[in-house]
Design an enzyme around this catalytic site. Structure first.
Site, mmCIF file in Angstrom:
data_model
loop_
_atom_site.group_PDB
_atom_site.id
_atom_site.type_symbol
_atom_site.label_atom_id
_atom_site.label_comp_id
_atom_site.label_asym_id
_atom_site.label_seq_id
_atom_site.Cartn_x
_atom_site.Cartn_y
_atom_site.Cartn_z
ATOM 1 N N GLU A 15 0.886 -1.177 0.000
ATOM 2 C CA GLU A 15 0.000 0.000 0.000
ATOM 3 C C GLU A 15 0.913 1.213 0.000
ATOM 4 O O GLU A 15 1.396 1.635 1.047
ATOM 5 C CB GLU A 15 -0.893 0.000 1.253
ATOM 6 C CG GLU A 15 -1.878 -1.151 1.342
ATOM 7 C CD GLU A 15 -2.987 -1.072 0.308
ATOM 8 O OE1 GLU A 15 -3.114 -0.027 -0.364
ATOM 9 O OE2 GLU A 15 -3.714 -2.068 0.156
ATOM 10 N N CYS A 42 -2.051 9.203 2.210
ATOM 11 C CA CYS A 42 -1.495 8.706 0.945
ATOM 12 C C CYS A 42 -2.409 8.995 -0.243
ATOM 13 O O CYS A 42 -1.966 9.091 -1.366
ATOM 14 C CB CYS A 42 -1.235 7.221 1.043
ATOM 15 S SG CYS A 42 -2.745 6.333 1.328
HETATM 16 N N1 LIG Z 1 -0.753 3.686 0.844
HETATM 17 C C1 LIG Z 1 -0.807 4.008 2.111
HETATM 18 O O1 LIG Z 1 -1.769 3.607 2.754
HETATM 19 C C2 LIG Z 1 0.268 4.852 2.763
HETATM 20 C C3 LIG Z 1 1.417 5.238 2.111
HETATM 21 N N2 LIG Z 1 2.363 5.973 2.753
HETATM 22 C C4 LIG Z 1 3.544 6.413 2.036
HETATM 23 O O2 LIG Z 1 4.681 6.294 2.887
HETATM 24 C C5 LIG Z 1 5.587 7.376 2.710
HETATM 25 C C6 LIG Z 1 6.025 7.991 3.994
HETATM 26 O O3 LIG Z 1 5.868 7.123 5.075
HETATM 27 P P1 LIG Z 1 7.109 6.580 5.995
HETATM 28 O O4 LIG Z 1 6.638 6.101 7.338
HETATM 29 O O5 LIG Z 1 8.194 7.591 5.942
HETATM 30 O O6 LIG Z 1 7.334 5.273 5.245
HETATM 31 P P2 LIG Z 1 8.592 4.456 4.843
HETATM 32 O O7 LIG Z 1 8.344 4.097 3.460
HETATM 33 O O8 LIG Z 1 9.878 5.096 5.218
HETATM 34 O O9 LIG Z 1 8.400 3.151 5.733
HETATM 35 C C7 LIG Z 1 8.673 3.119 7.093
HETATM 36 C C8 LIG Z 1 8.811 1.698 7.558
HETATM 37 O O10 LIG Z 1 9.786 1.022 6.801
HETATM 38 C C9 LIG Z 1 10.878 0.603 7.606
HETATM 39 N N3 LIG Z 1 12.094 0.842 6.850
HETATM 40 C C10 LIG Z 1 12.589 2.023 6.446
HETATM 41 N N4 LIG Z 1 13.748 1.840 5.759
HETATM 42 C C11 LIG Z 1 13.957 0.506 5.715
HETATM 43 C C12 LIG Z 1 14.987 -0.326 5.161
HETATM 44 N N5 LIG Z 1 16.013 0.189 4.506
HETATM 45 N N6 LIG Z 1 14.890 -1.656 5.327
HETATM 46 C C13 LIG Z 1 13.840 -2.191 5.994
HETATM 47 N N7 LIG Z 1 12.860 -1.453 6.546
HETATM 48 C C14 LIG Z 1 12.908 -0.135 6.408
HETATM 49 C C15 LIG Z 1 10.780 1.435 8.866
HETATM 50 O O11 LIG Z 1 11.301 0.770 9.981
HETATM 51 C C16 LIG Z 1 9.286 1.632 8.983
HETATM 52 O O12 LIG Z 1 8.688 0.505 9.603
HETATM 53 C C17 LIG Z 1 4.861 8.339 1.801
HETATM 54 O O13 LIG Z 1 5.447 8.207 0.542
HETATM 55 C C18 LIG Z 1 3.438 7.838 1.723
HETATM 56 O O14 LIG Z 1 2.837 8.016 0.506
HETATM 57 C C19 LIG Z 1 2.263 6.293 4.053
HETATM 58 C C20 LIG Z 1 1.154 5.940 4.749
HETATM 59 C C21 LIG Z 1 0.060 5.240 4.161
HETATM 60 C C1 LIG Z 2 -24.985 12.429 9.065
HETATM 61 C C2 LIG Z 2 -26.184 12.122 8.243
HETATM 62 C C3 LIG Z 2 -26.106 11.497 6.988
HETATM 63 C C4 LIG Z 2 -24.868 11.139 6.335
HETATM 64 C C5 LIG Z 2 -23.754 11.881 6.251
HETATM 65 C C6 LIG Z 2 -22.516 11.468 5.621
HETATM 66 C C7 LIG Z 2 -22.559 10.491 4.523
HETATM 67 C C8 LIG Z 2 -21.351 11.962 6.073
HETATM 68 C C9 LIG Z 2 -20.034 11.595 5.610
HETATM 69 C C10 LIG Z 2 -18.937 12.066 6.264
HETATM 70 C C11 LIG Z 2 -17.581 11.678 5.950
HETATM 71 C C12 LIG Z 2 -17.288 10.997 4.689
HETATM 72 C C13 LIG Z 2 -16.627 11.933 6.886
HETATM 73 C C14 LIG Z 2 -15.274 11.495 6.767
HETATM 74 C C15 LIG Z 2 -14.351 11.752 7.702
HETATM 75 C C16 LIG Z 2 -13.052 11.149 7.510
HETATM 76 C C17 LIG Z 2 -11.975 11.361 8.302
HETATM 77 C C18 LIG Z 2 -11.977 12.291 9.424
HETATM 78 C C19 LIG Z 2 -10.721 10.693 8.014
HETATM 79 C C20 LIG Z 2 -10.559 9.537 7.331
HETATM 80 C C21 LIG Z 2 -9.228 9.103 7.023
HETATM 81 C C22 LIG Z 2 -8.875 7.959 6.393
HETATM 82 C C23 LIG Z 2 -9.851 6.946 6.051
HETATM 83 C C24 LIG Z 2 -7.481 7.805 6.089
HETATM 84 C C25 LIG Z 2 -6.951 6.877 5.299
HETATM 85 C C26 LIG Z 2 -5.561 6.944 5.005
HETATM 86 C C27 LIG Z 2 -4.864 6.108 4.211
HETATM 87 C C28 LIG Z 2 -5.458 4.945 3.549
HETATM 88 C C29 LIG Z 2 -3.419 6.327 3.994
HETATM 89 O O1 LIG Z 2 -2.886 7.407 4.216
HETATM 90 O O2 LIG Z 2 -2.751 5.370 3.609
HETATM 91 C C30 LIG Z 2 -27.336 11.114 6.223
HETATM 92 C C31 LIG Z 2 -27.248 9.667 5.842
HETATM 93 C C32 LIG Z 2 -27.450 11.955 4.972
HETATM 94 C C33 LIG Z 2 -28.594 11.268 7.074
HETATM 95 C C34 LIG Z 2 -28.608 12.489 7.895
HETATM 96 C C35 LIG Z 2 -27.478 12.472 8.873
#
Ligand SMILES: NC(=O)C1=CN([C@@H]2O[C@H](COP(=O)(O)OP(=O)(O)OC[C@H]3O[C@@H](n4cnc5c(N)ncnc54)[C@H](O)[C@@H]3O)[C@@H](O)[C@H]2O)C=CC1
Ligand SMILES: CC1=C(/C=C/C(C)=C/C=C/C(C)=C/C=C/C=C(C)/C=C/C=C(C)/C=C/C=C(\C)C(=O)O)C(C)(C)CCC1
Length: 513
Positions: A223, A257
């Site tokens: 991811e 991300c």
């Molecule tokens: N797709 C997703 O859900 C997410 C993606 N990201 C991506 O991650 C990046 C930044 O996050 P960081 O925490 O800085 O991630 P990172 O890519 O540096 O990963 C950190 C992890 O990798 C390990 N690590 C780092 N270097 C290593 C090596 N040489 N060998 C083995 N393990 C190693 C660390 O111990 C740590 O557990 C951003 O580019 C972001 O887009 C971050 C969070 C969520």
């Molecule tokens: C409230 C009532 C209704 C419905 C309302 C709706 C549909 C509200 C929707 C609100 C939303 C979408 C809120 C979202 C908040 C999200 C937050 C604070 C953060 C989420 C972060 C995430 C998931 C992060 C992921 C990160 C990843 C994967 C990464 O970095 O790798 C009705 C149904 C209209 C009825 C009335 C009341």
């Protein structure tokens, strides 16, 4: 005085192989095959998360200055719902599936698909949503019957320590282990053999993980991040663009991300969009982001410096924000008009609160530019009318798409990247599917032996009978056109490929035996 948090202690390197071996042994003892055992683990995990909710809020505040609202919605509350959704559905998901599209001649073998656990698996979490992105994949892994070793990100140390407390308070200590540490500890883990590795983080470490997995032929889920574009056509609503795109960059100070990395905006709409961004910023943060309790900080100094130099190197014009405070690791949501996708703010993933806007002549130019920057980003955000959005979808690729919005994470919708943004998807039912092997099982009854005897030597005289029973006649010609065979097809195929026809063919062969 707020809640007391445990200190993060790194796991000693020497103990890592032994911990992994305990987890592997536990799998081989088949403890986690029992669905009731899995359900009890998940239910206990639910209550441990609930009981430690204040510590989760405090840890996220200390690690990221994450507001309580964002922590309760996207960390603790998210996981609690995930557990309930999983436990409610698990009995349905684990059931053997009837194999689809099987010819009747093979139906007697009772083909089915069993959802087998993969074995002993490793989950390496991320810092930005430390609880959600570490324990989220773990919930699926437990549900699917694996034993799990969990490595939280050392970059969110308070959250990592609280996660350990939660897991140790709730999960079976032989089957589920937390290893704490940084690069050496992660490398020690990668030296072990795994049945699957699930990594959330950047592409560079993603490559290290995939390489480490290759010698053992270990499957990997990556991811990763993405250089995600938003495409704003002349038909978009500037107010919605501004409010929703600003939200995509203020949540967790843009350390998401899926947040859009840059906006390609039809030039006729740019000034209106900019005006609406300024209005929305005032509405969301009347006293500015710095003095608001609702705005996070950058995770550490090295990410702060990386972001600072991205902005320093930009040739763009700052239209909103632009202030920073190194001591606090504060970076204001910053809108910048740039003149090229090669600008430092567009060409790299910022993973921070920058909103570069590049004016474009038209939709075709926007699509070409987006495909040139990164053709397989994690997310893509089209704003425009139905026809514009359809055109964008038909000419791009991405892990996911939110039309007229910033990343909309519907909690049970499959989530994952494509190409450079990673592979494998989880969440909802997919969190279970990603952790199982779909094991096909057949069972050939003894009474079928006289018919099955066609496969044994001596082969003389058997090929034509076998072909009569099994050959499917194409319903297309040499030019690739579909043809209707009608009654001819029926005669040649003894009924074609349908299930009923299979029975007919089997009967003919049996009669000729
Ligand atoms: N797709 C997703 O859900 C997410 C993606 N990201 C991506 O991650 C990046 C930044 O996050 P960081 O925490 O800085 O991630 P990172 O890519 O540096 O990963 C950190 C992890 O990798 C390990 N690590 C780092 N270097 C290593 C090596 N040489 N060998 C083995 N393990 C190693 C660390 O111990 C740590 O557990 C951003 O580019 C972001 O887009 C971050 C969070 C969520
Ligand atoms: C409230 C009532 C209704 C419905 C309302 C709706 C549909 C509200 C929707 C609100 C939303 C979408 C809120 C979202 C908040 C999200 C937050 C604070 C953060 C989420 C972060 C995430 C998931 C992060 C992921 C990160 C990843 C994967 C990464 O970095 O790798 C009705 C149904 C209209 C009825 C009335 C009341």
């Amino acid at each position: 005085m707020g809640v007391q948090l445990p200190d993060l202690q790194f796991t000693s390197l020497e103990t890592i192989p032994e911990r992994v071996s305990t987890a592997r042994k536990a799998f081989l003892e088949h403890k986690t095959r029992d669905v009731e055992f899995r359900l009890v683990q998940l239910r206990k995990l639910y209550w441990a998360i609930k009981d430690h909710e204040e510590e989760i809020v405090e840890a996220c505040a200390q690690d990221l200055n994450k507001p309580r609202f964002e922590t309760e919605v996207a960390e603790s509350g998210w996981l609690l719902n995930d557990v309930v959704f999983t436990t409610r559905n698990l009995h349905k998901w684990v059931k053997d599936e009837k194999a689809p599209d099987i010819d009747l001649s093979f139906k007697f073998m009772n083909p089915k698909i069993r959802k087998d656990p993969l074995g002993c698996v490793l989950v390496i979490g991320a810092f930005n949503f430390p609880f959600q992105l570490t324990l989220g994949p773990v919930i699926g892994a437990i549900a699917a019957g694996n034993t799990v070793v969990i490595k939280p990100s050392e970059n969110a140390p308070r959250s990592a320590a609280v996660m350990q407390k939660i897991c140790e308070a709730s999960l079976d200590p032989a089957c589920y282990h937390i290893i704490q540490g940084g690069v050496p500890e992660t490398q020690a883990l990668l030296a072990e053999r795994w049945d699957k590795i699930f990594f959330t983080g950047g592409a560079n470490v993603g490559r290290i993980i995939a390489k480490a997995a290759a010698p053992h032929l270990t499957p990997v889920v990556l991811e990763l991040g993405g250089i995600n574009p938003a495409i704003v056509t002349k038909n978009a609503d500037p107010r919605l663009v501004a409010r929703r795109m600003l939200w995509g960059k203020i949540m967790n100070a843009g350390q998401v991300c899926t947040s859009q990395n840059y906006l390609l905006v039809d030039k006729s709409l740019v000034s209106k969009v900019v005006e609406e961004f300024q209005k929305a910023y005032k509405e969301f943060y009347p006293k500015g982001a710095k003095d608001s309790p609702d705005y996070s900080r950058i995770i550490n100094d090295s990410h702060f410096q990386r972001l600072k130099s991205m902005l320093d190197n930009s040739k763009g014009k700052i239209l909103m924000g632009g202030t920073m405070d190194e001591k606090e690791r504060f970076i204001e949501p910053t809108l910048v008009q740039v003149d090229s996708v090669d600008d430092s703010l567009c060409s790299q993933e910022s993973f921070g609160p920058f909103i570069p806007i590049l004016p474009v002549e038209n939709l075709d130019e926007a699509i070409n530019l987006a495909n040139g920057v990164q053709s397989t980003p994690l997310g893509l955000y089209p704003f425009g009318n139905k026809a514009d959005v359809a055109k964008i979808l038909d000419s791009t690729r991405s892990g996911g798409v939110s039309c007229n919005d910033a990343a909309l994470h519907i909690p049970t919708l499959p989530f994952g990247g494509v190409g450079e943004s990673g592979y494998g998807a989880y969440r909802g039912r997919s969190s279970f599917d990603v952790w199982v092997h779909r094991r096909p099982i057949t069972s050939s009854p003894g009474w079928l032996e006289s018919i099955l005897a066609i496969r044994y030597p001596p082969y003389a005289g058997k090929l034509s009978k076998f072909k009569a029973a099994s050959t499917l006649v194409p319903d297309f010609d040499r030019t690739g056109k579909k043809v209707t065979l009608g009654w001819l097809r029926f005669i040649f195929t003894l009924g074609g490929g349908s299930a009923k026809a299979g029975a007919g063919r089997a009967a003919v062969v049996a009669a000729r035996e």
